[in-house]
Scaffold this motif. Structure first.
Motif, PDB file in Angstrom:
ATOM      1  N   PRO A  15       0.836  -1.313  -0.157  1.00 55.31           N
ATOM      2  CA  PRO A  15       0.096   0.050   0.120  1.00 55.31           C
ATOM      3  C   PRO A  15       0.803   1.378   0.019  1.00 55.31           C
ATOM      4  N   VAL A  16       1.995   1.094   0.653  1.00 54.01           N
ATOM      5  CA  VAL A  16       2.700   2.092   0.587  1.00 54.01           C
ATOM      6  C   VAL A  16       3.422   2.619  -0.857  1.00 54.01           C
ATOM      7  N   LEU A  17       3.704   1.616  -1.371  1.00 54.43           N
ATOM      8  CA  LEU A  17       4.428   1.787  -2.658  1.00 54.43           C
ATOM      9  C   LEU A  17       3.117   2.229  -3.856  1.00 54.43           C
ATOM     10  N   ARG A  18       1.992   1.787  -3.463  1.00 54.95           N
ATOM     11  CA  ARG A  18       0.682   2.251  -4.435  1.00 54.95           C
ATOM     12  C   ARG A  18       0.603   3.870  -4.188  1.00 54.95           C
ATOM     13  N   LYS A  19       0.861   4.393  -2.604  1.00 50.35           N
ATOM     14  CA  LYS A  19       0.666   5.750  -2.782  1.00 50.35           C
ATOM     15  C   LYS A  19       2.076   6.470  -3.241  1.00 50.35           C
ATOM     16  N   CYS A  20       3.105   5.830  -3.382  1.00 52.41           N
ATOM     17  CA  CYS A  20       4.166   6.519  -4.293  1.00 52.41           C
ATOM     18  C   CYS A  20       3.950   6.693  -5.598  1.00 52.41           C
ATOM     19  N   TYR A  21       3.485   5.479  -6.187  1.00 52.92           N
ATOM     20  CA  TYR A  21       3.113   5.486  -7.516  1.00 52.92           C
ATOM     21  C   TYR A  21       2.148   6.469  -8.149  1.00 52.92           C
ATOM     22  N   ASP A  22       0.988   6.513  -6.980  1.00 52.68           N
ATOM     23  CA  ASP A  22       0.041   7.659  -7.293  1.00 52.68           C
ATOM     24  C   ASP A  22       0.536   9.073  -7.224  1.00 52.68           C
ATOM     25  N   PHE A  23       1.482   9.395  -6.128  1.00 57.90           N
ATOM     26  CA  PHE A  23       1.998  10.525  -5.837  1.00 57.90           C
ATOM     27  C   PHE A  23       2.849  10.865  -7.393  1.00 57.90           C
ATOM     28  N   ILE A  24       3.845   9.997  -7.761  1.00 57.56           N
ATOM     29  CA  ILE A  24       4.637  10.481  -8.853  1.00 57.56           C
ATOM     30  C   ILE A  24       3.735  10.690 -10.183  1.00 57.56           C
ATOM     31  N   ALA A  25       2.667   9.803 -10.298  1.00 59.74           N
ATOM     32  CA  ALA A  25       1.726   9.963 -11.508  1.00 59.74           C
ATOM     33  C   ALA A  25       1.121  11.524 -11.509  1.00 59.74           C
ATOM     34  N   GLU A  26       0.576  11.624 -10.183  1.00 61.42           N
ATOM     35  CA  GLU A  26      -0.515  12.967 -10.088  1.00 61.42           C
ATOM     36  C   GLU A  26       0.461  13.981  -9.945  1.00 61.42           C
TER      37      GLU A  26
END
Length: 72
Positions: A15-26
């Motif tokens: 879940p932490v990695l998912r938040k990182c991926y979302d942050f990078i994209a957004e």
């Protein structure tokens, strides 16, 4: 991210990695794609390295800006 990776528990890390991926994209790429599209478009052998570099690029800029502001 740093705290969760110390456990080596993927249920905690995922879940932490998912938040990182979302942050990078957004934020970094200003919504040009989603966090899932970022993940899907990356070579699995490079995803963690590239994610780390992108996150570091943001924090380095922040650190430099903070240091300049603090001097004033």
């Amino acid at each position: 991210l740093e705290e969760s990776t110390q456990t080596n528990d993927m249920e905690e890390i995922r879940p932490v990695l998912r938040k990182c991926y979302d942050f990078i994209a957004e934020v970094i790429f200003e919504g040009q794609f989603t966090g899932q599209e970022y993940l899907d478009g990356m070579d699995a052998r490079e995803i963690l390295k590239m994610t780390g570099q992108l996150l570091a690029s943001v924090s380095v800029g922040y650190d430099a800006a903070y240091a300049e502001t603090k001097k004033k």
